[in-house]
Design an enzyme around this catalytic site. Structure first.
Site, PDB file in Angstrom:
ATOM      1  N   LYS A  10       0.829  -1.202   0.000  1.00 22.23           N
ATOM      2  CA  LYS A  10       0.000   0.000   0.000  1.00 22.23           C
ATOM      3  C   LYS A  10       0.869   1.260   0.000  1.00 22.23           C
ATOM      4  CE  LYS A  10      -3.781  -2.300   2.556  1.00 22.23           C
ATOM      5  NZ  LYS A  10      -4.722  -2.185   3.702  1.00 22.23           N
ATOM      6  N   TYR A  50     -12.268  -3.099  -3.444  1.00 18.81           N
ATOM      7  CA  TYR A  50     -12.812  -3.003  -2.088  1.00 18.81           C
ATOM      8  C   TYR A  50     -14.341  -2.940  -2.064  1.00 18.81           C
ATOM      9  CZ  TYR A  50      -8.310  -2.459   0.358  1.00 18.81           C
ATOM     10  OH  TYR A  50      -7.071  -2.674   0.921  1.00 18.81           O
ATOM     11  N   PHE A  58     -15.139   3.525   7.258  1.00 19.75           N
ATOM     12  CA  PHE A  58     -13.758   3.755   6.843  1.00 19.75           C
ATOM     13  C   PHE A  58     -13.576   3.660   5.323  1.00 19.75           C
ATOM     14  CE2 PHE A  58     -14.070  -0.793   7.929  1.00 19.75           C
ATOM     15  CZ  PHE A  58     -13.558  -1.393   6.779  1.00 19.75           C
ATOM     16  N   ASN A 117      -1.724  -0.184   7.151  1.00 20.66           N
ATOM     17  CA  ASN A 117      -1.104  -1.441   7.578  1.00 20.66           C
ATOM     18  C   ASN A 117      -0.260  -2.113   6.500  1.00 20.66           C
ATOM     19  OD1 ASN A 117      -3.180  -2.210   5.962  1.00 20.66           O
ATOM     20  ND2 ASN A 117      -4.410  -3.165   7.569  1.00 20.66           N
ATOM     21  N   HIS A 120      -1.821  -5.579   1.533  1.00 23.87           N
ATOM     22  CA  HIS A 120      -3.071  -6.305   1.325  1.00 23.87           C
ATOM     23  C   HIS A 120      -2.723  -7.713   0.874  1.00 23.87           C
ATOM     24  CE1 HIS A 120      -7.008  -7.482  -0.270  1.00 23.87           C
ATOM     25  NE2 HIS A 120      -6.329  -7.980  -1.289  1.00 23.87           N
ATOM     26  N   GLU A 131      -9.334 -10.760  -7.566  1.00 22.82           N
ATOM     27  CA  GLU A 131      -8.422  -9.618  -7.414  1.00 22.82           C
ATOM     28  C   GLU A 131      -7.273  -9.678  -8.415  1.00 22.82           C
ATOM     29  OE1 GLU A 131      -7.358  -9.780  -3.282  1.00 22.82           O
ATOM     30  OE2 GLU A 131      -9.374  -9.255  -2.607  1.00 22.82           O
TER      31      GLU A 131
HETATM   32  P1  IDP Z   1      -7.513  -6.920   5.737  1.00 24.35           P
HETATM   33  O1  IDP Z   1      -6.692  -5.950   4.915  1.00 24.35           O
HETATM   34  O2  IDP Z   1      -6.772  -7.366   6.959  1.00 24.35           O
HETATM   35  O3  IDP Z   1      -8.078  -8.057   4.922  1.00 24.35           O
HETATM   36  P2  IDP Z   1     -10.211  -5.760   5.693  1.00 24.35           P
HETATM   37  O4  IDP Z   1     -11.217  -6.010   6.746  1.00 24.35           O
HETATM   38  O5  IDP Z   1     -10.391  -6.424   4.365  1.00 24.35           O
HETATM   39  O6  IDP Z   1      -8.763  -6.092   6.317  1.00 24.35           O
HETATM   40  O7  IDP Z   1     -10.164  -4.179   5.471  1.00 24.35           O
HETATM   41  C1  IDP Z   1      -9.488  -3.598   4.376  1.00 24.35           C
HETATM   42  C2  IDP Z   1      -8.629  -2.461   4.883  1.00 24.35           C
HETATM   43  O8  IDP Z   1      -9.472  -1.422   5.406  1.00 24.35           O
HETATM   44  C3  IDP Z   1      -7.709  -2.831   6.034  1.00 24.35           C
HETATM   45  O9  IDP Z   1      -6.497  -3.439   5.632  1.00 24.35           O
HETATM   46  C4  IDP Z   1      -7.491  -1.494   6.688  1.00 24.35           C
HETATM   47  O10 IDP Z   1      -6.546  -0.717   5.932  1.00 24.35           O
HETATM   48  C5  IDP Z   1      -8.863  -0.852   6.555  1.00 24.35           C
HETATM   49  N1  IDP Z   1      -9.744  -1.119   7.714  1.00 24.35           N
HETATM   50  C6  IDP Z   1     -10.391  -2.285   7.987  1.00 24.35           C
HETATM   51  N2  IDP Z   1     -11.129  -2.188   9.107  1.00 24.35           N
HETATM   52  C7  IDP Z   1     -10.965  -0.931   9.548  1.00 24.35           C
HETATM   53  C8  IDP Z   1     -11.499  -0.217  10.688  1.00 24.35           C
HETATM   54  O11 IDP Z   1     -12.269  -0.730  11.491  1.00 24.35           O
HETATM   55  N3  IDP Z   1     -11.096   1.079  10.827  1.00 24.35           N
HETATM   56  C9  IDP Z   1     -10.251   1.691   9.953  1.00 24.35           C
HETATM   57  N4  IDP Z   1      -9.739   1.061   8.869  1.00 24.35           N
HETATM   58  C10 IDP Z   1     -10.082  -0.244   8.670  1.00 24.35           C
HETATM   59 MG    MG Z   2      -9.445  -7.922   3.288  1.00 26.96          MG
END
Ligand code: IDP
Ligand code: MG
Length: 136
Positions: A10, A50, A58, A117, A120, A131
């Protein structure tokens, strides 16, 4: 049967010059970088990527964050790589992701609306196929 997953580095990972460190961890684990490109995706591509998160609080911060700089897209290959990369990455929240994981070692909470984070990784065989066809 060898499988493939989509890994994205990212914009935070690219900005912090962590491309090499993240790829090193994938290769050291034994996975193969089968395809790789650095791109600035369109909003349309990200909206498809997404789609499951549309409507969440978010979602818009996530789109803005993912549009804020270059992304490195990787097709990572190996037996059970979909599950294996998710383990290497660690859980979504970098504050509580275990040390030893990409998110746990390299990430933290920066006080932003969306969790930054670094990476992905596709979460299932169906997601990986969908994807990978979007990004490659
Ligand atoms: P993942 O990347 O661990 O699969 P997902 O639930 O698919 O997590 O969410 C996609 C991205 O959205 C996450 O990697 C993170 O950057 C962001 N995200 C997910 N949940 C939250 C939240 O509760 N607050 C803020 N950002 C979030
Ligand atoms: Mg995910």
């Amino acid at each position: 049967m060898t499988e493939s997953t989509l890994v994205l580095i990212k914009p935070d990972g690219v900005r912090r010059n962590l491309i090499g460190e993240i790829i090193r961890r994938c290769e050291q684990k034994g996975y193969t970088v089968a395809e790789l490109k650095k791109i600035k995706p369109t909003r349309e591509l990200l909206a498809q990527h997404y789609a499951e998160h549309e409507g969440k609080v978010f979602y818009e911060p996530l789109m803005e964050f993912m549009l804020s700089g270059d992304i490195v897209a990787i097709r990572l290959e190996g037996n059970r790589v979909i599950e294996g990369f998710r383990v290497l990455a660690g859980p979504t929240d970098p504050t509580t992701a275990a040390p030893g994981t990409i998110r746990g070692d390299l990430g933290r909470d920066w006080g932003t609306k969306v969790v930054q984070n670094l990476v992905h990784g596709s979460d299932s065989a169906e997601s990986a196929a969908r994807e990978l066809s979007l990004w490659f």
